[in-house]
Design a protein around this motif. Structure first.
Motif, PDB file in Angstrom:
ATOM      1  N   LYS A  16     -28.734 -20.289   5.903  1.00 44.01           N
ATOM      2  CA  LYS A  16     -28.132 -19.617   4.762  1.00 44.01           C
ATOM      3  C   LYS A  16     -28.335 -18.102   4.846  1.00 44.01           C
ATOM      4  CE  LYS A  16     -28.751 -20.010  -0.170  1.00 44.01           C
ATOM      5  NZ  LYS A  16     -30.031 -19.998  -0.873  1.00 44.01           N
ATOM      6  N   ASP A  17     -29.470 -17.704   5.439  1.00 51.04           N
ATOM      7  CA  ASP A  17     -29.759 -16.271   5.555  1.00 51.04           C
ATOM      8  C   ASP A  17     -28.676 -15.528   6.325  1.00 51.04           C
ATOM      9  OD1 ASP A  17     -32.029 -16.556   4.150  1.00 51.04           O
ATOM     10  OD2 ASP A  17     -33.416 -16.195   5.806  1.00 51.04           O
ATOM     11  N   LEU A  18     -28.074 -16.170   7.314  1.00 52.62           N
ATOM     12  CA  LEU A  18     -27.030 -15.490   8.087  1.00 52.62           C
ATOM     13  C   LEU A  18     -25.862 -15.131   7.183  1.00 52.62           C
ATOM     14  CD1 LEU A  18     -26.742 -17.316  11.532  1.00 52.62           C
ATOM     15  CD2 LEU A  18     -27.813 -15.138  10.978  1.00 52.62           C
ATOM     16  N   GLU A  43     -25.980 -14.786   3.931  1.00 48.79           N
ATOM     17  CA  GLU A  43     -26.396 -13.782   2.959  1.00 48.79           C
ATOM     18  C   GLU A  43     -26.534 -12.408   3.602  1.00 48.79           C
ATOM     19  OE1 GLU A  43     -29.653 -15.272   0.625  1.00 48.79           O
ATOM     20  OE2 GLU A  43     -28.102 -16.290  -0.540  1.00 48.79           O
ATOM     21  N   ALA A  44     -27.022 -12.395   4.849  1.00 48.04           N
ATOM     22  CA  ALA A  44     -27.135 -11.107   5.535  1.00 48.04           C
ATOM     23  C   ALA A  44     -25.755 -10.484   5.686  1.00 48.04           C
ATOM     24  CB  ALA A  44     -27.793 -11.287   6.892  1.00 48.04           C
ATOM     25  N   ALA A  45     -24.782 -11.286   6.046  1.00 47.26           N
ATOM     26  CA  ALA A  45     -23.425 -10.762   6.194  1.00 47.26           C
ATOM     27  C   ALA A  45     -22.896 -10.265   4.852  1.00 47.26           C
ATOM     28  CB  ALA A  45     -22.500 -11.844   6.763  1.00 47.26           C
ATOM     29  N   ARG A  46     -23.176 -11.023   3.795  1.00 47.99           N
ATOM     30  CA  ARG A  46     -22.738 -10.603   2.459  1.00 47.99           C
ATOM     31  C   ARG A  46     -23.397  -9.267   2.090  1.00 47.99           C
ATOM     32  NH1 ARG A  46     -18.636 -11.755  -0.317  1.00 47.99           N
ATOM     33  NH2 ARG A  46     -19.650 -11.959  -2.327  1.00 47.99           N
ATOM     34  N   ALA A  47     -24.708  -9.194   2.341  1.00 46.14           N
ATOM     35  CA  ALA A  47     -25.438  -7.980   1.987  1.00 46.14           C
ATOM     36  C   ALA A  47     -24.912  -6.783   2.781  1.00 46.14           C
ATOM     37  CB  ALA A  47     -26.932  -8.161   2.230  1.00 46.14           C
ATOM     38  N   GLU A  48     -24.405  -7.024   3.980  1.00 47.98           N
ATOM     39  CA  GLU A  48     -23.839  -5.933   4.777  1.00 47.98           C
ATOM     40  C   GLU A  48     -22.416  -5.599   4.338  1.00 47.98           C
ATOM     41  OE1 GLU A  48     -25.228  -3.888   7.270  1.00 47.98           O
ATOM     42  OE2 GLU A  48     -26.957  -4.733   6.262  1.00 47.98           O
ATOM     43  N   VAL A  96     -18.615 -14.456  11.229  1.00 44.41           N
ATOM     44  CA  VAL A  96     -19.945 -15.036  11.442  1.00 44.41           C
ATOM     45  C   VAL A  96     -19.871 -16.546  11.688  1.00 44.41           C
ATOM     46  CG1 VAL A  96     -22.222 -15.405  10.445  1.00 44.41           C
ATOM     47  CG2 VAL A  96     -21.030 -13.244  10.063  1.00 44.41           C
TER      48      VAL A  96
END
Ligand SMILES: Nc1ncnc2c1ncn2[C@@H]1O[C@H](COP(=O)(O)OP(=O)(O)OP(=O)(O)O)[C@@H](O)[C@H]1O
Ligand SMILES: [Mg+2]
Lengths: 363, 292
Positions: B183-185, B187-192, B203
């Motif tokens: 899930k972090d992947l 979220e990381a993309a969302r945060a970027e 992704v």
């Protein structure tokens, strides 16, 4: 750059309240650390600031905008995850430049910024590798690189170093500290590590069960904890708690004692006590010292010693059966079973008007 | 000590390869039989099939059957039809089903558990049970074509493509795969700053190589082997797929040599596709290292 302000922020998952009204002001450029026991809502709070989690109620303000309804991309925040969360199918260069690619930054400008981030994090030679060819520390650097290229106003770190070994952790901790000075950005950092919290933070926020227990400068929290929870949570080994009877009150000088601890007078501010009631005396292990029987205010037997080189930790059983932990400076030799007298610096002692519960003891 | 370990290892490896070779042989024999038979005249073919000679290129070997097959049926047209129908369906299906899987596995919306169970329930319905109702529907469906509004989908490519684009199994494969991606992947993309579309396209899909290959192979086989449905909805030769074309060879007296030649020809695209995807599959696992 930007302040981050949380006004009565709440979060529920279904009928379970996880964040129960958090008020917090984080100043522009400040390094703020969230600490608290597992499950207290640190990550949830961070994810709400990032915009990855909806806010149930309250206001979240970044800069001078209320961002409650804004998606992450409109918040000028960047987040670094415990699991690194770098994209396995992209090279280091593509990973670091991901945010810029998304923002459709011109290629020349992007290359320049990626180079700069790589230079700051000393990984220019790794740019064309894939994540699977990197060590844990290098992966975390990539994750940090990805966060800094977009020049966000707020950086969020969720336990970024907890997957690294002790030595690497120390290096990276210093690098993050340096990065904060270089960039001057607002940083919010979640950790379980006391040393990280104490060394990096301008401000520590202690959370418990979705509520802020105390927020302030590290030394302020260390020396003037508001309650038993904060007192027990910060500092290693944890503060000793002894339940005592209040014997005498003269202004802000309170005299207390119990079966094991002889009468002692403690200076207290901001709390009121009543003679004849019980209170909790808090003594940090570092401020306990060994004394002769006649100068000591409590006697006990050593049941365990841990020699760490720089200090020696003693586990001492008092006459009433309770335990005191003492941290004696320098490497001294003690024998298990040895009887010792203890004394403490009354100016450094704390007196709390609440009694300890299991959760306030060592974490 | 070490010596025996080594010997044991070698023995184990030998046994493993022996078993694998036997299994491979079992699967490859029908193919060898088909290709060898396609090179023989019908009479010799029938005689040889009683012995091991059936698997060997012996006797009167020629490509006559191939020439005859081309004379009997428009082989090129049928193969082209099948490739068109299969290709369009596979691509459209990968796209739509992966989006559906993305929505169910990653996005949050009310009622998605119910929708997923409904999709899974369709897996238990065999195609034969819905074939007739589907035929009735297809015969009346409207379509906007070159000459404006027309009615009825019979005798077209679209009737052989559109009903097969969305399917429960493919959606389910993508749901499972996307759920397993950390899930972090996402979220990381969302945060970027990535939009949901970018999370999907930049992704998740690049990481989904193995499942794309699996879904593509399954879909390809189903579509290339379509028989019942085109038999029902296509009467014009121009839209016929390969398996329906097989009928051309079962008239009055069956020319088995020609049948084998035809089958050999229509098998080639399947093998090419399979080998190509197998490479892509291995490459994608090696480059992402997401699984295992
Ligand atoms: N999506 C969710 N649905 C329901 N409950 C959740 C969800 N996410 C988190 N929680 C609950 O919220 C609480 C706080 O979780 P959170 O991850 O914020 O804790 P934490 O302080 O970061 O803990 P840790 O130190 O272990 O990382 C936990 O009790 C967790 O079970
Ligand atoms: Mg957490």
């Amino acid at each position: 750059m930007a302040d981050v302000v949380l006004k009565n922020i709440r979060k529920s998952f279904g009928s379970v309240d996880i964040i129960k009204g958090v008020d917090l002001e984080i100043n522009d450029g400040e390094f703020t650390v969230f600490v608290g026991p597992s499950g207290c809502g640190k990550s949830t709070l961070l994810r709400m600031i990032a915009g990855l989690e909806d806010i149930s109620s309250g206001d979240m303000i970044i800069g001078d905008k209320v961002v409650n309804a804004l998606p992450p991309k409109d918040r000028s925040v960047a987040m670094v995850f415990q699991s690194y969360a770098i994209f396995p199918h992209m090279t280091v260069r593509e990973n670091i430049g991901f945010g810029l690619t998304i923002a459709k930054t011109p290629k020349a400008e992007k290359d320049l910024k990626v180079q700069e981030a790589a230079r700051i994090l000393q990984m220019e030679h790794l740019l064309d590798r894939r994540p699977s060819q990197l060590s844990g520390g290098q992966r975390q650097r990539v994750a940090i690189g990805r966060a800094i290229t977009r020049k966000p106003e707020v950086f969020l770190f969720d336990e970024p170093l907890s997957n690294l070994d002790a030595a690497l952790r120390m290096d990276m901790r210093m690098e993050i500290g340096k990065l904060h000075h270089q960039l001057g950005a607002t940083m919010i950092y979640v950790t379980h590590d006391q040393v990280e919290a104490m060394t990096l933070a301008d401000k520590i926020v202690v959370l418990k069960d979705g509520e802020v227990m105390q927020a302030g400068a590290p030394m302020d929290l260390y020396h003037h904890p508001k309650n038993l929870f904060v007192a027990g949570f910060l500092g290693a080994p944890s503060m000793n708690f002894a339940v005592v009877n209040v014997e005498k009150i003269e202004g802000d000088q309170i005299t207390v004692k119990n079966d094991a601890i002889a009468e002692t007078t403690v200076h207290v501010q901001g709390r009121s006590f009543t003679v004849g009631t019980k209170a909790t005396l808090g003594l940090r292990p570092q401020y306990l010292s060994i004394a002769d029987e006649r100068d000591s205010c409590m006697m006990g037997t050593i049941v365990l010693t841990e020699r760490l080189g720089s200090e020696t930790i003693l586990n001492i059983k008092l006459s009433d059966g309770s335990t005191m932990i003492a941290a004696i400076a320098d490497d001294q030799i003690f024998k298990i079973g040895q009887s010792v007298g203890l004394t403490f610096d009354a100016d450094r002692a704390h007196l709390f008007d609440e009694l300890p519960s299991a959760s306030d003891a060592a974490h | 000590m070490t010596q025996t370990y080594l010997n044991n290892d070698r023995l184990r490896l030998f046994v493993r390869y022996l078993v694998l070779t036997l299994i491979a042989a079992i699967f490859i024999f029908p193919l060898v039989f088909m290709v060898m038979s396609s090179l023989k005249p019908s009479q010799q073919l029938l005689i040889d099939s009683g012995s091991l000679r059936a698997f060997l290129p012996v006797g009167d070997i020629s490509f006559d059957n191939y020439a005859a097959a081309f004379r009997r049926a428009p082989v090129g047209l049928f193969v082209a039809n099948s490739l068109l129908i299969t290709g369009v369906t596979v691509i459209a299906s990968l796209f739509l089903c992966s989006l559906a899987g993305f929505s169910i596995a990653i996005l949050n919306w009310r009622g998605k558990a119910f929708v997923l169970s409904a999709i899974l329930a369709t897996l238990t319905v065999p195609f034969e049970t819905i074939a007739v109702p589907l035929l009735l529907m297809s015969s009346k469906l409207p379509w906007i074509g070159m000459e404006g509004l027309e009615l009825g989908w019979l005798n077209t490519y679209r009737v052989q493509i559109i009903p097969f684009i969305a399917d429960g199994l493919t959606i389910f494969l993508f749901v499972q795969y996307f759920r397993d991606i950390p899930k972090d992947l996402v979220e990381a993309a969302r945060a970027e700053g990535a939009s949901w579309w970018q999370v999907y396209s930049k992704v998740l899909m690049p990481l989904a190589g193995p499942i794309i290959a699996t879904a593509a192979i399954l879909k390809f086989l189903v579509m290339y082997n379509q028989y019942l449905w085109p038999l029902m909805v296509v009467q014009e030769e121009g839209y016929r797929p390969v398996l329906v074309g097989l009928q051309y060879f079962f008239q009055l007296n069956t020319a088995w040599g020609e049948v084998m030649a035809y089958l050999s020809m229509i098998t080639v695209p399947v093998l090419v596709f399979y080998l190509f995807l197998q490479r892509a599959f291995i490459a994608s696992i090696a480059s992402t290292g997401v699984k295992g």
